[in-house]
Write an enzyme that holds these catalytic residues in place. Structure first.
Site, PDB file in Angstrom:
ATOM      1  N   ASP A 208       0.892  -1.261  -0.033  1.00 29.12           N
ATOM      2  CA  ASP A 208      -0.101  -0.052  -0.056  1.00 29.12           C
ATOM      3  C   ASP A 208       0.716   1.303   0.174  1.00 29.12           C
ATOM      4  OD1 ASP A 208      -2.595   1.243   0.035  1.00 29.12           O
ATOM      5  OD2 ASP A 208      -2.136   1.724   2.463  1.00 29.12           O
TER       6      ASP A 208
ATOM      7  N   ASP B 189      -1.150  -1.265   6.294  1.00 31.05           N
ATOM      8  CA  ASP B 189      -1.404  -0.490   7.593  1.00 31.05           C
ATOM      9  C   ASP B 189      -2.792  -0.290   7.810  1.00 31.05           C
ATOM     10  OD1 ASP B 189      -1.470   1.839   6.216  1.00 31.05           O
ATOM     11  OD2 ASP B 189      -0.657   3.176   7.419  1.00 31.05           O
TER      12      ASP B 189
ATOM     13  N   ASP C 126      -7.109  -2.467   4.636  1.00 23.84           N
ATOM     14  CA  ASP C 126      -6.031  -3.472   4.184  1.00 23.84           C
ATOM     15  C   ASP C 126      -6.527  -4.978   4.773  1.00 23.84           C
ATOM     16  OD1 ASP C 126      -4.823  -1.846   2.455  1.00 23.84           O
ATOM     17  OD2 ASP C 126      -3.563  -1.119   4.336  1.00 23.84           O
TER      18      ASP C 126
END
Length: 758
Positions: free
Chosen positions: A447, A646, A650
């Site tokens: 990410d 994080d 996710d």
């Protein structure tokens, strides 16, 4: 206020996509569920229509029952199929039971071990004080509760393995400890039936209560470690469920407000969302304007401006404005509930690394049993007198030397050591399964926000026009944004404070959704916003638009500062890349990873970051459910995928991936969903994790070899194959020593991981 362009209708579309996605990967599980609800197989003990908690085996989903216990096929503890908000965390009855059995076993085993082994280290005073015969009875008294009570679950599992003919590690454990115990009891009660060579001067025969007790205690320790790792699996789902609001403020038809439980909210209800409250369910805004923190869905730190007709998502956090919404999705249909289901489905699909040991035991057990039987028969027919005694001794020696204590320790000892070593290096490992999977990973998905970048916007540049200076432009922007809670505003104000710029209070503050803000500073009209705001004000940005576009291509958010209807300069804010990211990505490429950046940010910003960092591929404008779908598509191509993230958004992707890697600076749910957690939240932790994984998996394989080589090589010797040639027959004490030696070799080899360089 937000100069960013936001996809305000994305949540609603996302939920539709999420629904279809959820059905697709779980189709196999749903087909199985339909089968078992209609009486699917002999291992399904759940009656049709049962609505309580159902326990199943992660390796054998056909096993389903209404109470916790062990799998009749592999012996593993069963896990709950679903997790509900009402579940009481910390009531793992099997873990509590095994912990009690372990401590009682350990308390009795330690003095038993001292009592039996002291003569071998020159401490004969203890046994001499009691006398050999009394000492044997003391060993019998201390060993019996350890073996028969602490080790009782292993005998039950061993019995089930023979009853179903699914032989596993517990088959050997129950046989080995049972053989050692029965032999020792006979030796205490009837020593005269043994050959003279196995009796001392007092007519006593050596006993092996301590060997059986040590086996039970050590295997219990391994089981406790496994149960604790498995118990954390459901924590991610519980954490997700806890994010939801508990109540909602419903507006009745007569205009009165009433606080009701979340489960009582119906589609079509009008609800008031007060400033700072969580949005109770998915809905659409009927009245009001506010900034909503959607980081749990989008992963992006920027709150989204919401006005009438915009969609809102349950569990997101309302800002300073008051909203009236109409509920469009409630209960299991909400985005949060579907994320919970996605995490649960992905987590249930995993198999433990202990299958290696069970697979080996599955082949090893029948061989050992056959050897023991033939050894007894051979000695009974052709052995010297007393033939039956020799036959019993050889059979017991075979079973003792083959007892897979080290096989049970091979994985847990390596994992325990690796976990400690990883913690020293800032890498937290959730379980052995993550280690097994990460060794084979070839694709890494990361990410952007909070993983590659800091996740906290910072002012990176102030570009004044002619006639103005940086301090003046920053003072105007910071004074205007001083009362705002928006992250971009916070970045500007923080920069002003760090540079010692004196701010004043602005008046006439006005937020223009999706464009910027206006106000009066020191009697002058000031505006701060994006190119759309400049266009609406009828101003010509001139060459500044090219500068702004160039900065945007570098991943920055650019805002124009307007003073008295004239553009006075630009301020640029960006989420800076972590200092460790470039070097970490280079190292990851060297380790053979293909790196894909998946982000909810816009494509222009994503490409800028990817180009600067040398990332192989990007996927931008991605919704939460899309991340899990992308991972599944890659997996269907045969790739082994790890996901680093994080945010709460996710969590499904972390669970769907072969290995989830959470940044320790991120959300608790992401951490709970992941197999690895990097304490410092830097990607170089993945480099350390990969090196540690390779060393640990190699160590586990070495341990499995050590666990078998002693036992396997000792089995034919214990059976008496050397007796016709050299007159050598292994005493069961030597067999117990060989068994212990394999355990010691496993422990010492595992401890080498404490010094491995990662």
């Amino acid at each position: 206020m937000t100069p960013h362009d936001h996809k305000q209708d994305g949540c609603c579309d996302g939920k539709k996509n999420m629904t279809s996605h959820n059905q697709d990967p779980a189709k196999k599980d749903e087909d199985h569920s339909k089968k078992v609800r209609n009486g699917g197989g002999k291992y399904d003990k759940v009656p049709k229509g049962f609505s309580g908690i159902i326990y199943t085996c992660s390796m054998h989903p056909e096993v389903r029952q209404m109470e916790p216990g062990s799998c009749p096929i592999c012996g593993m503890g069963l896990e709950a199929e679903t997790t509900t908000e009402g579940d009481d965390e910390g009531t793992n009855l099997e873990l509590i039971d095994f912990t009690h059995r372990f401590w009682i076993g350990a308390v009795l085993t330690i003095p038993l071990l001292i009592l039996s082994m002291s003569p071998y280290v020159g401490l004969t005073a203890i046994r001499e004080f009691f006398g050999e015969r009394i000492t044997l009875w003391i060993e019998f008294a201390m060993g019996t509760p350890v073996i028969l009570w602490s080790g009782w679950p292993f005998f039950v599992r061993g019995f089930n393995s023979f009853r179903t003919m699914n032989l596993n590690m517990f088959s050997l454990i129950s046989m080995g400890t049972g053989a050692a115990y029965i032999f020792s009891v006979i030796a205490v009660l009837m020593p005269d039936i043994f050959p003279d060579g196995f009796r001392d001067k007092g007519g006593n025969v050596g006993v092996y209560f301590e060997a059986a007790a040590v086996i039970v205690t050590l295997v219990l320790l391994g089981q406790i470690m496994e149960l604790r790792a498995r118990e954390r699996t459901g924590s991610a789902i519980k954490a997700l469920l806890d994010m939801a609001a508990k109540t909602a403020h419903v507006i009745r038809e007569d205009g009165k407000e009433e606080e009701i439980l979340l489960e009582d909210v119906q589609v079509g209800d009008k609800l008031r969302v007060r400033p700072g409250d969580k949005v109770p369910v998915d809905g659409k805004i009927l009245d009001g304007r506010s900034s909503v923190d959607e980081s749990m869905i989008s992963g992006e730190p920027m709150p989204v401006e919401k006005v009438t007709e915009d969609s809102v998502t349950g569990a997101t956090i309302n800002g300073t404005g008051s909203l009236i919404i109409v509920a469009t999705r409630v209960g299991a249909d909400t985005t949060l509930s579907q994320i919970v289901e996605m995490v649960a489905n992905a987590q249930r699909s995993r198999a433990p690394i202990q299958k290696y040991a069970d697979m080996v035991a599955g082949y090893f057990v029948p061989v050992v049993i056959i050897v023991a039987i033939f050894s007894f028969i051979g000695w009974a027919i052709w052995g010297p007198a007393p033939a039956l005694s020799y036959g019993l001794i050889s059979a017991v020696a075979v079973l003792i030397i083959a007892c897979p204590c080290a096989l049970g320790l091979a994985t847990p000892m390596s994992i325990m050591t690796a976990t400690g070593r990883g913690a020293q290096a800032g890498v937290l490992i959730k379980n052995a399964e993550a280690l097994e999977r990460f060794e084979k990973v070839d694709t890494l998905i990361v990410d952007k926000t909070g993983t590659l970048t800091e996740g906290k916007p910072k002012l990176v540049a102030v570009l004044p026009e002619e006639g103005h200076d940086e301090a003046e432009i920053l003072r105007l922007a910071a004074s205007l944004e001083r009362g705002s809670e928006h992250p971009l505003a916070e970045a500007i104000v923080n920069a002003a404070e760090e540079r010692g710029v004196e701010m004043v209070n602005a008046t006439g503050f006005e937020a223009i959704t999706g464009k910027g803000v206006k106000g009066v500073v020191d009697g002058h009209a000031v505006a701060l916003g994006n190119a759309k705001l400049i266009s609406d004000m009828g101003l010509d940005s001139g060459a500044l638009i090219e500068i702004a576009n160039t900065r945007r291509d570098e991943g920055e958010t650019v805002m124009f500062v307007v003073l008295d209807n004239v553009i006075a300069g630009l301020v640029c804010v960006a989420d800076p890349v972590k200092e460790t990211t470039p070097a970490a990505l280079k190292a990851l490429h060297a380790l053979g990873f293909r790196i894909i950046m998946v982000t909810g940010d816009n494509e222009r910003t994503a490409k800028a970051v990817a180009r600067r960092l040398g990332i192989d591929e990007i996927r931008a404008d991605v919704l939460p459910e899309d991340k899990a779908r992308i991972i599944k598509e890659l997996q269907e191509k045969g790739l082994k995928v790890a996901m680093a993230g994080d945010g709460v958004n996710d969590a499904p992707a972390l669970a769907q991936a072969d290995v989830g890697i959470a940044m320790g600076t991120g959300a608790d749910v992401a951490i709970e969903s992941a197999g690895f957690t990097l304490i410092k939240g830097n990607l170089d932790g993945i480099v350390r994790a990969r090196r540690l994984v390779c060393a640990t998996m190699s160590n586990i394989r070495q341990n499995l070899f050590f666990a078998l080589v002693y036992n396997a090589s000792g089995v034919p010797v214990a059976a008496g194959i050397l007796f016709p040639f050299f007159g050598i027959l292994i005493n069961p004490m030597f067999a117990a020593f060989a068994m212990s030696a394999s355990s010691i070799s496993v422990v010492l080899n595992a401890l080498r991981l404490q010094r491995v360089k990662i």
